[in-house]
Design a protein around this motif. Structure first.
Motif, PDB file in Angstrom:
ATOM      1  N   ASP A 123       0.829  -1.197   0.000  1.00 48.60           N
ATOM      2  CA  ASP A 123       0.000   0.000   0.000  1.00 48.60           C
ATOM      3  C   ASP A 123       0.870   1.256   0.000  1.00 48.60           C
ATOM      4  O   ASP A 123       0.597   2.221  -0.726  1.00 48.60           O
ATOM      5  CB  ASP A 123      -0.923  -0.021   1.221  1.00 48.60           C
ATOM      6  CG  ASP A 123      -1.896   1.146   1.249  1.00 48.60           C
ATOM      7  OD1 ASP A 123      -2.548   1.392   0.220  1.00 48.60           O
ATOM      8  OD2 ASP A 123      -2.013   1.798   2.296  1.00 48.60           O
ATOM      9  N   ARG A 126       2.504   1.680  -3.456  1.00 49.94           N
ATOM     10  CA  ARG A 126       1.510   2.087  -4.446  1.00 49.94           C
ATOM     11  C   ARG A 126       1.318   3.607  -4.398  1.00 49.94           C
ATOM     12  O   ARG A 126       1.242   4.271  -5.434  1.00 49.94           O
ATOM     13  CB  ARG A 126       0.203   1.356  -4.158  1.00 49.94           C
ATOM     14  CG  ARG A 126      -0.873   1.532  -5.222  1.00 49.94           C
ATOM     15  CD  ARG A 126      -2.070   0.655  -4.920  1.00 49.94           C
ATOM     16  NE  ARG A 126      -1.762  -0.739  -5.212  1.00 49.94           N
ATOM     17  CZ  ARG A 126      -1.889  -1.741  -4.339  1.00 49.94           C
ATOM     18  NH1 ARG A 126      -2.328  -1.512  -3.113  1.00 49.94           N
ATOM     19  NH2 ARG A 126      -1.593  -2.971  -4.697  1.00 49.94           N
ATOM     20  N   LYS A 127       1.246   4.164  -3.208  1.00 47.11           N
ATOM     21  CA  LYS A 127       1.033   5.607  -3.062  1.00 47.11           C
ATOM     22  C   LYS A 127       2.330   6.392  -3.280  1.00 47.11           C
ATOM     23  O   LYS A 127       2.317   7.475  -3.871  1.00 47.11           O
ATOM     24  CB  LYS A 127       0.444   5.901  -1.684  1.00 47.11           C
ATOM     25  CG  LYS A 127      -0.963   5.327  -1.531  1.00 47.11           C
ATOM     26  CD  LYS A 127      -1.497   5.432  -0.106  1.00 47.11           C
ATOM     27  CE  LYS A 127      -2.880   4.801   0.002  1.00 47.11           C
ATOM     28  NZ  LYS A 127      -3.400   4.779   1.380  1.00 47.11           N
ATOM     29  N   LYS A 131       1.984   4.069  -8.559  1.00 40.88           N
ATOM     30  CA  LYS A 131       1.862   2.924  -9.465  1.00 40.88           C
ATOM     31  C   LYS A 131       0.950   1.893  -8.816  1.00 40.88           C
ATOM     32  O   LYS A 131       0.911   1.754  -7.597  1.00 40.88           O
ATOM     33  CB  LYS A 131       3.229   2.288  -9.723  1.00 40.88           C
ATOM     34  CG  LYS A 131       4.206   3.180 -10.463  1.00 40.88           C
ATOM     35  CD  LYS A 131       3.934   3.172 -11.968  1.00 40.88           C
ATOM     36  CE  LYS A 131       4.371   1.843 -12.587  1.00 40.88           C
ATOM     37  NZ  LYS A 131       4.162   1.840 -14.044  1.00 40.88           N
ATOM     38  N   ASP A 132       0.218   1.158  -9.639  1.00 43.24           N
ATOM     39  CA  ASP A 132      -0.667   0.117  -9.120  1.00 43.24           C
ATOM     40  C   ASP A 132       0.143  -1.151  -8.848  1.00 43.24           C
ATOM     41  O   ASP A 132       0.133  -2.100  -9.646  1.00 43.24           O
ATOM     42  CB  ASP A 132      -1.803  -0.171 -10.110  1.00 43.24           C
ATOM     43  CG  ASP A 132      -2.822   0.948 -10.150  1.00 43.24           C
ATOM     44  OD1 ASP A 132      -3.026   1.591  -9.108  1.00 43.24           O
ATOM     45  OD2 ASP A 132      -3.406   1.178 -11.220  1.00 43.24           O
ATOM     46  N   ARG A 164     -11.002  -1.566 -13.800  1.00 43.72           N
ATOM     47  CA  ARG A 164      -9.929  -1.812 -12.828  1.00 43.72           C
ATOM     48  C   ARG A 164      -9.363  -3.224 -12.990  1.00 43.72           C
ATOM     49  O   ARG A 164      -8.151  -3.428 -12.935  1.00 43.72           O
ATOM     50  CB  ARG A 164     -10.467  -1.606 -11.415  1.00 43.72           C
ATOM     51  CG  ARG A 164      -9.422  -1.761 -10.341  1.00 43.72           C
ATOM     52  CD  ARG A 164     -10.014  -1.602  -8.959  1.00 43.72           C
ATOM     53  NE  ARG A 164      -9.055  -1.979  -7.940  1.00 43.72           N
ATOM     54  CZ  ARG A 164      -9.366  -2.367  -6.721  1.00 43.72           C
ATOM     55  NH1 ARG A 164     -10.638  -2.415  -6.361  1.00 43.72           N
ATOM     56  NH2 ARG A 164      -8.448  -2.692  -5.847  1.00 43.72           N
ATOM     57  N   GLN A 167      -7.269  -3.562 -16.244  1.00 43.33           N
ATOM     58  CA  GLN A 167      -5.953  -2.941 -16.084  1.00 43.33           C
ATOM     59  C   GLN A 167      -5.046  -3.795 -15.209  1.00 43.33           C
ATOM     60  O   GLN A 167      -3.837  -3.893 -15.462  1.00 43.33           O
ATOM     61  CB  GLN A 167      -6.091  -1.536 -15.493  1.00 43.33           C
ATOM     62  CG  GLN A 167      -4.794  -0.740 -15.512  1.00 43.33           C
ATOM     63  CD  GLN A 167      -4.252  -0.548 -16.910  1.00 43.33           C
ATOM     64  OE1 GLN A 167      -4.963  -0.072 -17.794  1.00 43.33           O
ATOM     65  NE2 GLN A 167      -2.991  -0.926 -17.129  1.00 43.33           N
ATOM     66  N   PHE A 168      -5.627  -4.411 -14.193  1.00 38.47           N
ATOM     67  CA  PHE A 168      -4.850  -5.324 -13.347  1.00 38.47           C
ATOM     68  C   PHE A 168      -4.261  -6.452 -14.193  1.00 38.47           C
ATOM     69  O   PHE A 168      -3.074  -6.779 -14.071  1.00 38.47           O
ATOM     70  CB  PHE A 168      -5.750  -5.895 -12.252  1.00 38.47           C
ATOM     71  CG  PHE A 168      -5.085  -6.919 -11.368  1.00 38.47           C
ATOM     72  CD1 PHE A 168      -4.418  -6.541 -10.217  1.00 38.47           C
ATOM     73  CD2 PHE A 168      -5.136  -8.271 -11.692  1.00 38.47           C
ATOM     74  CE1 PHE A 168      -3.807  -7.483  -9.393  1.00 38.47           C
ATOM     75  CE2 PHE A 168      -4.528  -9.222 -10.879  1.00 38.47           C
ATOM     76  CZ  PHE A 168      -3.864  -8.826  -9.737  1.00 38.47           C
ATOM     77  N   ASP A 171      -1.441  -5.066 -16.383  1.00 40.23           N
ATOM     78  CA  ASP A 171      -0.239  -4.805 -15.579  1.00 40.23           C
ATOM     79  C   ASP A 171       0.454  -6.112 -15.205  1.00 40.23           C
ATOM     80  O   ASP A 171       1.693  -6.196 -15.215  1.00 40.23           O
ATOM     81  CB  ASP A 171      -0.608  -4.034 -14.312  1.00 40.23           C
ATOM     82  CG  ASP A 171      -1.014  -2.595 -14.586  1.00 40.23           C
ATOM     83  OD1 ASP A 171      -0.689  -2.079 -15.677  1.00 40.23           O
ATOM     84  OD2 ASP A 171      -1.668  -1.991 -13.713  1.00 40.23           O
ATOM     85  N   ASN A 266       5.042  -4.555 -10.952  1.00 39.74           N
ATOM     86  CA  ASN A 266       4.554  -3.299 -11.545  1.00 39.74           C
ATOM     87  C   ASN A 266       5.071  -2.072 -10.800  1.00 39.74           C
ATOM     88  O   ASN A 266       4.356  -1.096 -10.616  1.00 39.74           O
ATOM     89  CB  ASN A 266       3.024  -3.292 -11.598  1.00 39.74           C
ATOM     90  CG  ASN A 266       2.479  -2.308 -12.630  1.00 39.74           C
ATOM     91  OD1 ASN A 266       3.020  -2.197 -13.726  1.00 39.74           O
ATOM     92  ND2 ASN A 266       1.415  -1.606 -12.290  1.00 39.74           N
TER      93      ASN A 266
END
Length: 307
Positions: A123, A126-127, A131-132, A164, A167-168, A171, A266
């Protein structure tokens, strides 16, 4: 042959992380050049509690702070220090002083007590990187990527959205180019054609659209969840996508508890981790298995070489 430099995020000092770092250093240093993100005072305190010697070649990247280690107790100071250690490891990668980050276990409640907004390493990354990041756990025999991670179960169904999810898949394809990947349904019996839920319609649409964009049928499913990990099925697939945390990790840990690792995909850096917690029940007793830690380092080295 030059060994890669790997930054070791020390994890929660109330748990088994520092024990693993000290007791495994001889083996780890044969595989890479580890740099441990901890300062001398905290290291000396932990070594004293463990009655362990600090190896002469135990290289550190100092992380500010000092407090009394509370063995096997959740506390804000250990949580904040684990966070600071991780950020130091990321810094070493971003400044090209290290080629990968390997993380030892944190305690999520300790992070919360420290006032941190993140639910864990993934988490945070990601922030931080915008990036996811994808959380994938396992061994070469079976890897499980998680579509949703540390969210309440009641929120999983609403998180399954077409854009979503597509895209997952795209990726994930960028990290795993050729392997077939089995995608689990959400509901019992994968919904039984809508009898037990209709989320599988969204999953099917996302699979088909992602495969069309990729150019071949990489993603297969949705698979009935209760048979996906049966031996006959795993003969054909090494990679799986689970819709939620326990759907994928309960079978993985039943089969490969000691040896599995956590890999972040990713992202602009290589990051792997042990696939276990702080193990307060055995903390500072010199009983922790280092198999997951060793495999995390080996996985990081493999990813470095392939990048």
């Amino acid at each position: 042959m030059n060994k890669p430099t790997i930054a070791i995020s020390i994890g929660d000092l109330s748990g088994v992380g520092i024990e693993l770092a000290l007791n495994s250093h001889k083996k780890i240093s044969k595989l890479c050049k580890p740099v441990y993100c901890i300062n001398e005072k905290m290291l000396a305190q932990a070594a004293t509690l463990l009655n362990a010697a600090i190896p002469d070649d135990f290289t550190i990247a100092p992380v500010d702070g000092f407090f009394d280690i509370k063995v096997a107790q959740v506390n804000a100071q250990s949580g904040k220090y684990a966070y600071d250690s991780f950020m130091k490891a990321i810094e070493l990668c971003q400044t090209q002083q290290a080629e990968a980050v390997v993380t030892l276990p944190i305690h999520k409640e300790a992070w919360m007590m420290a006032g941190l907004e993140y639910k864990g390493h993934t988490d945070l990354m990601r922030k931080y990187f915008k990036k996811d990041a994808i959380m994938m756990l396992g061994t070469p025999d079976m890897f499980v990527a998680l579509f949703t991670e540390h969210v309440p179960l009641k929120e999983v169904a609403s998180a399954i959205e077409y854009n979503r999810l597509k895209q997952f898949f795209l990726d994930l394809h960028n990290s795993i180019k050729k392997e077939k990947i089995a995608v689990l349904g959400l509901n019992p019996h994968a919904g039984d054609n809508g009898v037990l839920g209709d989320e599988e319609q969204i999953i099917t649409k996302a699979i088909n659209s992602a495969n069309e964009a990729i150019g071949f049928e990489q993603f297969v499913g949705p698979i009935v969840p209760d048979v996906a990990f049966a031996p006959y099925f795993r003969k054909n697939y090494n990679y799986f996508v689970a819709m939620y945390h326990d759907q994928g990790l309960a079978p993985l840990k039943a089969l490969y508890f000691d040896e599995s690792v956590n890999i972040s995909l990713n992202l602009p850096i290589v990051r792997t981790s042990v696939d276990h917690g702080t193990a307060f029940d055995i903390a500072y007793k010199n009983q922790a298995s280092n198999l997951s830690y060793l495999n995390a380092v080996k996985s990081a080295i493999k990813l470095i070489k392939s990048s």
